[in-house]
Motif scaffolding. Structure first.
Motif, PDB file in Angstrom:
ATOM      1  N   VAL A   1       3.039  53.516 -58.554  1.00  0.00           N
ATOM      2  CA  VAL A   1       1.708  54.174 -57.568  1.00  0.00           C
ATOM      3  C   VAL A   1       3.155  55.268 -57.347  1.00  0.00           C
ATOM      4  N   ARG A   2       2.243  57.020 -56.888  1.00  0.00           N
ATOM      5  CA  ARG A   2       2.660  57.808 -56.429  1.00  0.00           C
ATOM      6  C   ARG A   2       2.790  58.250 -55.303  1.00  0.00           C
ATOM      7  N   CYS A   3       3.449  57.403 -54.089  1.00  0.00           N
ATOM      8  CA  CYS A   3       3.902  57.855 -52.827  1.00  0.00           C
ATOM      9  C   CYS A   3       4.044  58.311 -52.066  1.00  0.00           C
ATOM     10  N   PHE A   4       4.117  59.305 -50.905  1.00  0.00           N
ATOM     11  CA  PHE A   4       4.507  59.676 -50.084  1.00  0.00           C
ATOM     12  C   PHE A   4       5.860  59.468 -49.493  1.00  0.00           C
ATOM     13  N   PRO A   5       6.687  60.901 -49.570  1.00  0.00           N
ATOM     14  CA  PRO A   5       8.007  61.106 -48.894  1.00  0.00           C
ATOM     15  C   PRO A   5       7.728  59.896 -47.527  1.00  0.00           C
ATOM     16  N   ASP A   6       8.682  60.826 -46.802  1.00  0.00           N
ATOM     17  CA  ASP A   6       9.016  60.449 -45.090  1.00  0.00           C
ATOM     18  C   ASP A   6       8.075  61.451 -44.288  1.00  0.00           C
ATOM     19  N   ASP A   7       7.202  60.866 -43.811  1.00  0.00           N
ATOM     20  CA  ASP A   7       6.454  62.037 -43.144  1.00  0.00           C
ATOM     21  C   ASP A   7       6.929  62.752 -42.164  1.00  0.00           C
ATOM     22  N   GLU A   8       8.026  62.199 -41.650  1.00  0.00           N
ATOM     23  CA  GLU A   8       8.093  63.130 -39.725  1.00  0.00           C
ATOM     24  C   GLU A   8       8.993  64.227 -40.568  1.00  0.00           C
ATOM     25  N   ASN A   9      10.001  64.390 -42.012  1.00  0.00           N
ATOM     26  CA  ASN A   9      10.716  65.152 -42.289  1.00  0.00           C
ATOM     27  C   ASN A   9      10.507  66.016 -42.200  1.00  0.00           C
ATOM     28  N   ILE A  10       8.867  65.967 -43.377  1.00  0.00           N
ATOM     29  CA  ILE A  10       7.375  67.438 -43.496  1.00  0.00           C
ATOM     30  C   ILE A  10       7.079  67.744 -42.200  1.00  0.00           C
ATOM     31  N   ARG A  11       6.727  66.873 -41.537  1.00  0.00           N
ATOM     32  CA  ARG A  11       5.880  67.523 -39.944  1.00  0.00           C
ATOM     33  C   ARG A  11       6.956  68.431 -39.180  1.00  0.00           C
ATOM     34  N   THR A  12       7.707  67.541 -39.017  1.00  0.00           N
ATOM     35  CA  THR A  12       9.210  68.674 -38.591  1.00  0.00           C
ATOM     36  C   THR A  12       9.824  69.843 -38.925  1.00  0.00           C
ATOM     37  N   ARG A  13       9.403  70.027 -40.710  1.00  0.00           N
ATOM     38  CA  ARG A  13       9.651  71.602 -40.891  1.00  0.00           C
ATOM     39  C   ARG A  13       8.411  71.992 -40.914  1.00  0.00           C
TER      40      ARG A  13
ATOM     41  N   GLU B   1       6.250  71.309 -35.603  1.00  0.00           N
ATOM     42  CA  GLU B   1       5.186  69.790 -34.959  1.00  0.00           C
ATOM     43  C   GLU B   1       6.235  69.647 -34.113  1.00  0.00           C
ATOM     44  N   SER B   2       5.998  68.925 -32.581  1.00  0.00           N
ATOM     45  CA  SER B   2       6.933  68.421 -31.870  1.00  0.00           C
ATOM     46  C   SER B   2       7.616  67.509 -32.727  1.00  0.00           C
ATOM     47  N   GLY B   3       8.180  67.066 -31.916  1.00  0.00           N
ATOM     48  CA  GLY B   3       9.005  65.590 -32.725  1.00  0.00           C
ATOM     49  C   GLY B   3       8.659  64.813 -31.421  1.00  0.00           C
ATOM     50  N   VAL B   4       9.367  63.493 -30.636  1.00  0.00           N
ATOM     51  CA  VAL B   4       9.015  62.613 -29.905  1.00  0.00           C
ATOM     52  C   VAL B   4       8.052  62.841 -28.666  1.00  0.00           C
ATOM     53  N   VAL B   5       7.046  62.377 -28.913  1.00  0.00           N
ATOM     54  CA  VAL B   5       5.977  62.002 -27.549  1.00  0.00           C
ATOM     55  C   VAL B   5       6.053  60.823 -26.597  1.00  0.00           C
TER      56      VAL B   5
ATOM     57  N   LEU C   1      15.695  58.809 -30.820  1.00  0.00           N
ATOM     58  CA  LEU C   1      14.827  58.562 -30.102  1.00  0.00           C
ATOM     59  C   LEU C   1      13.195  58.258 -30.713  1.00  0.00           C
ATOM     60  N   THR C   2      12.631  57.037 -30.541  1.00  0.00           N
ATOM     61  CA  THR C   2      11.391  56.932 -30.970  1.00  0.00           C
ATOM     62  C   THR C   2      10.032  57.282 -30.589  1.00  0.00           C
ATOM     63  N   GLY C   3       9.989  57.711 -29.265  1.00  0.00           N
ATOM     64  CA  GLY C   3       8.563  57.911 -28.350  1.00  0.00           C
ATOM     65  C   GLY C   3       8.396  56.282 -28.192  1.00  0.00           C
ATOM     66  N   ASP C   4       9.161  54.531 -27.846  1.00  0.00           N
ATOM     67  CA  ASP C   4       8.592  54.039 -27.292  1.00  0.00           C
ATOM     68  C   ASP C   4       9.338  53.622 -26.018  1.00  0.00           C
ATOM     69  N   GLU C   5      10.406  54.055 -25.569  1.00  0.00           N
ATOM     70  CA  GLU C   5      11.682  53.877 -25.086  1.00  0.00           C
ATOM     71  C   GLU C   5      10.570  53.832 -23.675  1.00  0.00           C
ATOM     72  N   ILE C   6      11.227  53.254 -22.813  1.00  0.00           N
ATOM     73  CA  ILE C   6      10.400  53.376 -21.674  1.00  0.00           C
ATOM     74  C   ILE C   6      11.143  54.541 -20.480  1.00  0.00           C
ATOM     75  N   VAL C   7       9.874  55.469 -20.207  1.00  0.00           N
ATOM     76  CA  VAL C   7      10.453  56.782 -19.118  1.00  0.00           C
ATOM     77  C   VAL C   7       9.832  56.399 -18.036  1.00  0.00           C
ATOM     78  N   SER C   8      11.326  57.243 -17.745  1.00  0.00           N
ATOM     79  CA  SER C   8      11.426  57.041 -15.776  1.00  0.00           C
ATOM     80  C   SER C   8      11.082  58.212 -15.757  1.00  0.00           C
ATOM     81  N   VAL C   9      10.643  58.397 -14.137  1.00  0.00           N
ATOM     82  CA  VAL C   9      10.410  60.122 -13.434  1.00  0.00           C
ATOM     83  C   VAL C   9      10.500  59.826 -12.015  1.00  0.00           C
ATOM     84  N   THR C  10      11.437  60.956 -12.001  1.00  0.00           N
ATOM     85  CA  THR C  10      12.069  61.038 -10.094  1.00  0.00           C
ATOM     86  C   THR C  10      10.904  62.743 -10.230  1.00  0.00           C
TER      87      THR C  10
END
Length: 845
Positions: A760-772, A775-779, A807-816
């Protein structure tokens, strides 16, 4: 044959489940739901026309029924015990499996009695491998074939669940509901049609999986097909995937505007026949191109050529502003007006309603309505399926690249008039990716309107698949103009559209330089727009203005601020509104300063008294000048004439060929050129025009200015004069490399879904294409009750791609809390306040 009384003694196979398996929808029912939606879509004139354009001929009724039968089998892999166990109580001891992989494994279990014998009919259909590749790509991307030896592991015989008996139920339903498969076949799976089919299947699966329209029934019902058809027809109509509502009246100018007559560019576009499918409108900013595009949409809708509209603009700020205008226009054009969807990822906006996504994938709308037509607004992958959508151009590009849901985006868009506003040549990668989707859109019988104030001949010829031309000849072409399959159509000059602009080069481009110029003008009553090439330089300029004249700055809730991309979505909406109030069409007189970046340079209806901008490519500079004196209105003393001050480095441009500064030039000895605008010869050509022609007549000089600073022959002369030949070669090489990179990422809809070796002709890594794509990085998902820069709650914050590494975006975020707030994620700290997002260490490159 009859299905009466055909039930199994074991556990039934489910196709959809909820509440951890306590609520289920029978697999046969879900399969019927999706097949019914697919066939209902194919019954709509525009979807049918696009399908037949893809296949190259008229589809017979039996062929369409066979396509429906294929769709009915899209979830055949869900028969696998390892998938079914996902809704069973714990303790079953099975390895859980994905149904797409299991679909391929099921295909590796050849049995003459499979699907109650229906397999015999399917086996004679040509290209079944290609069809299976399309069927198992319905979750947004092609799925590789697993090893054939795993089939028996995925389909064991178990007590309490007989997958073969459940397969027989599915097969008997297939034979009963689609008897055509015994004597007919689908059309051959030619690549163009197969890619279209893949997108329509994905759309049908998404619609048919919505429990709001297809309530669960756990026990198999032999007459369910009739129910599925009724529900599908109702749902397709409700979410506006069927035929468009009629226009309020004939598609004349009066339907679009109260102005007694269209302006020249509008008239030129309105006079074109509806058979023209690729049109390029070149006209100055403020020429009324938006209304011209709406007139074109109305004409095509009336002629039955299109059924939807996607209006693509360069920036999110421009999309928000245009979205409001389009909604007003739609209420004028239709008795029952569709709500325009705002196609900005992370937001759900339809008409004037704003939605909040809930944990169960539903959306709560702030007006309390449950309007099914807002379905397309509830997920970014569905934006292009809207009746009318206004959004960023990256959503179009994603339909032409090998990224998740590209097939869905391309097929959904096929029924629409695609309008791309402000196409230009500054980004070869984006130009190449947009071009890929435009070509495939036209191949399906779609319509495209490209609009630009500043498109150079080199880019225009590429869009029109023409060879490169001579500088003198290209510079002498009429402007404004409309280009069609017949060539160039000159547009009569608009007497009300002429603008004289005084342009001045200023030595020095620090934040202090820009701030001093802006404060002086604002204190004399000018509404000043400052556009910097980088966020860092914009923040530097803002800090200098805040230190000396905070009362003159753009403010939200009385908090001084600036405009750029590094704000939370909720705060960006407040900023967009504040900018329009400060320097928009009806903004009040009085000195003020709006500082921003490229987010303010294109497609926005702003009307500043003075523009202060960094040096940039000519096409971009003319876009920025388009935010200056856009409307005839009172001006403060000393600013009756439009003025633009262009900031340049004090030490000239030559150092930029060795090191990047303020978004211009490139780093020395780097592996590749990097920067916002790396074409130093093009920058030098732009600067030459500023110095040689201190007064610009717009639009009379547009063509000559653009060609002088973008035409390949002009840039070669500039490079030779400055001794930049090797650098020019690197710039050209970079552009070629970006186009080649884009070519590798483009979804080739003329290529089979299977390679010659059967893979099957599969797609390459989405994130590299989207970053180019920019689009934003990690949300980052922020803790509840996080207060943003302007005292309002914010929920998410996107990091720039180059700050997101690791970063993956799944990390715990703390806010001061505080002003500004400190945001900590992993080992990194960020500061967020009225200046936007900054790194904790202060390095905002």
């Amino acid at each position: 044959m009859t299905l009466s009384g055909f039930v199994t003694d074991s556990r039934s196979a489910w196709g959809k489940s909820a509440a951890r398996g306590a609520e289920t929808h029978h697999l046969v029912h879900h399969s019927a739901d999706v097949a019914a939606v697919f066939l209902t879509l194919l019954d709509q004139p525009h979807w049918r026309a696009r399908a037949e354009a893809a296949v190259g001929r008229v589809l017979s009724a039996h062929e369409m029924r066979c396509l429906g039968a294929l769709v009915f089998l899209h979830d055949i892999g869900k028969l696998a015990p390892g998938f079914q166990a996902k809704a069973w109580p714990e303790g079953h001891g099975l390895t859980l499996r994905g149904h797409l992989e299991c679909g391929w494994l099921w295909a590796n279990l050849p049995r003459q009695d499979a699907l109650a014998g229906a397999i015999v009919h399917l086996a004679r259909w040509p290209g079944m491998g290609e069809w299976l590749a399309a069927l198992f790509a319905h979750h947004g991307r092609p799925v590789p074939k697993p090893g054939s030896g795993k089939a028996s592991e995925a389909f064991p015989l178990l007590p309490g669940y007989d997958w073969q008996a459940e397969e027989a139920v599915l097969g008997k339903a297939l034979l009963h509901w689609f008897p055509e498969i015994a004597t007919a076949a689908p059309p051959p799976p030619a690549p163009t049609f197969l890619h279209f089919f893949c997108g329509l299947l994905t759309l049908a699966d998404w619609v048919g999986s919505d429990r709001r329209a297809f309530p669960f029934e756990a026990q198999f019902r032999p007459n369910y097909w009739q129910t599925a058809q009724e529900r599908a027809e109702a749902r397709v109509a409700a979410i506006e995937l069927g035929s468009s509502p009629p226009l309020r009246g004939p598609a004349g100018w009066g339907l679009i505007s109260d102005y007694p007559a269209p302006r020249p560019a509008q008239q030129a576009l309105g006079a074109l026949p509806t058979e023209e499918r690729l049109i390029l409108l070149e006209a100055e900013t403020g020429a009324g191109k938006t209304e011209a595009a709406l007139w074109r949409f109305a004409a095509l809708l009336e002629a039955g050529e299109v059924d939807a509209l996607y209006f693509a603009v360069p920036t999110r700020a421009a999309a928000r502003q245009l979205h409001s205008r389009i909604n007003l226009a739609l209420r004028r054009m239709f008795d029952v007006a569709p709500e325009a969807v705002l196609a900005i990822p992370g937001q759900a906006v339809a008409g004037e309603a704003v939605g909040t996504r809930l944990p169960d994938f539903n959306v709560l709308w702030d007006d309390g309505e449950k309007n099914p037509a807002r379905w397309a607004a509830e997920h970014s992958a569905r934006y292009l399926a809207a009746r009318v959508a206004v959004g960023t151009v990256d959503q179009v590009a994603l339909g032409g690249l090998q990224v998740k849901f590209a097939h869905l985006r391309g097929t959904a868009l096929s029924r629409a008039l695609l309008v791309i506003d402000e196409v230009h040549a500054s980004d070869p990668y984006m130009t190449e990716t947009q071009g890929a989707l435009v070509r495939s859109h036209l191949a399906l019988g779609g319509h495209v309107l490209l609009m630009s104030a500043t498109l150079g001949a080199a880019a225009r010829r590429k869009w029109r698949s023409e060879p490169q031309g001579d500088l003198a000849a290209d510079a002498a072409l009429p402007y404004p103009a409309v280009w069609t399959s017949w060539g160039l159509h000159p547009v009569v000059a608009d007497p009300d559209g002429a603008k004289t602009v005084q342009v001045t080069a200023h030595d020095g481009w620090s934040g202090a330089d820009a701030a001093q110029l802006a404060i002086e003008a604002a204190r004399h009553g000018a509404r000043v727009l400052v556009i910097r090439n980088t966020v860092a330089r914009a923040q530097e300029t803002f800090a200098a203005c805040r230190d000396h004249a905070p009362d003159l700055l753009l403010a939200v809730n009385e908090i001084p601020t600036l405009h750029h991309s590094r704000f939370a979505v909720e705060d960006r909406a407040l900023l967009d509104d504040a900018v329009e109030r400060a320097i928009g069409k009806v903004s009040p007189l009085g000195g003020r300063i709006v500082i921003g970046t490229q987010t303010l340079e294109q497609s926005l209806d702003l009307c500043a008294d003075l523009l202060i901008t960094d040096l940039c490519p000519m096409d971009v500079l003319l876009q920025r000048i388009g935010r200056l004196h856009r409307h005839r209105r009172p001006r403060p003393d000393g600013f009756a004439a439009a003025r633009a001050v262009i900031l340049r480095p004090e030490d000239g441009l030559d150092p930029l060929t060795h090191r990047a500064d303020n978004g211009l030039g490139a780093f020395e000895n780097g592996p590749s050129l990097s920067g916002v605008y790396v074409d130093v010869p093009g920058l030098a050509a732009t600067l030459d025009q500023i110095i040689e022609h201190p007064v610009w007549q717009i639009p009379a000089m547009n063509r000559a200015l653009v060609e002088a600073a973008t035409h390949p022959q002009a840039l070669e002369r500039i490079a030779e004069a400055h001794g930049w030949q090797s650098y020019r070669m690197r710039v050209t090489g970079k552009a070629l490399a970006e186009m080649q990179t884009a070519g590798l990422c483009v979804l080739d809809r003329a290529a089979p879904m299977l390679m010659p070796n059967g893979r099957v002709r599969c797609f390459p890594d989405d994130e590299n294409i989207r970053t180019r794509l920019g689009e934003s990085g990690v949300v980052l998902t922020l803790p509840e009750s996080t207060v943003g820069a302007f005292g309002r709650p914010i929920t998410r914050l996107a990091l720039p791609a180059h700050w997101s590494r690791g970063l993956t975006g799944d990390e715990i975020v703390s806010v001061t809390p505080g002003q500004p707030v400190t945001i900590t994620v992993s080992d990194r700290a960020f500061i967020y306040g009225p200046e936007g997002l900054r790194q904790g260490g202060g390095n905002d490159a």
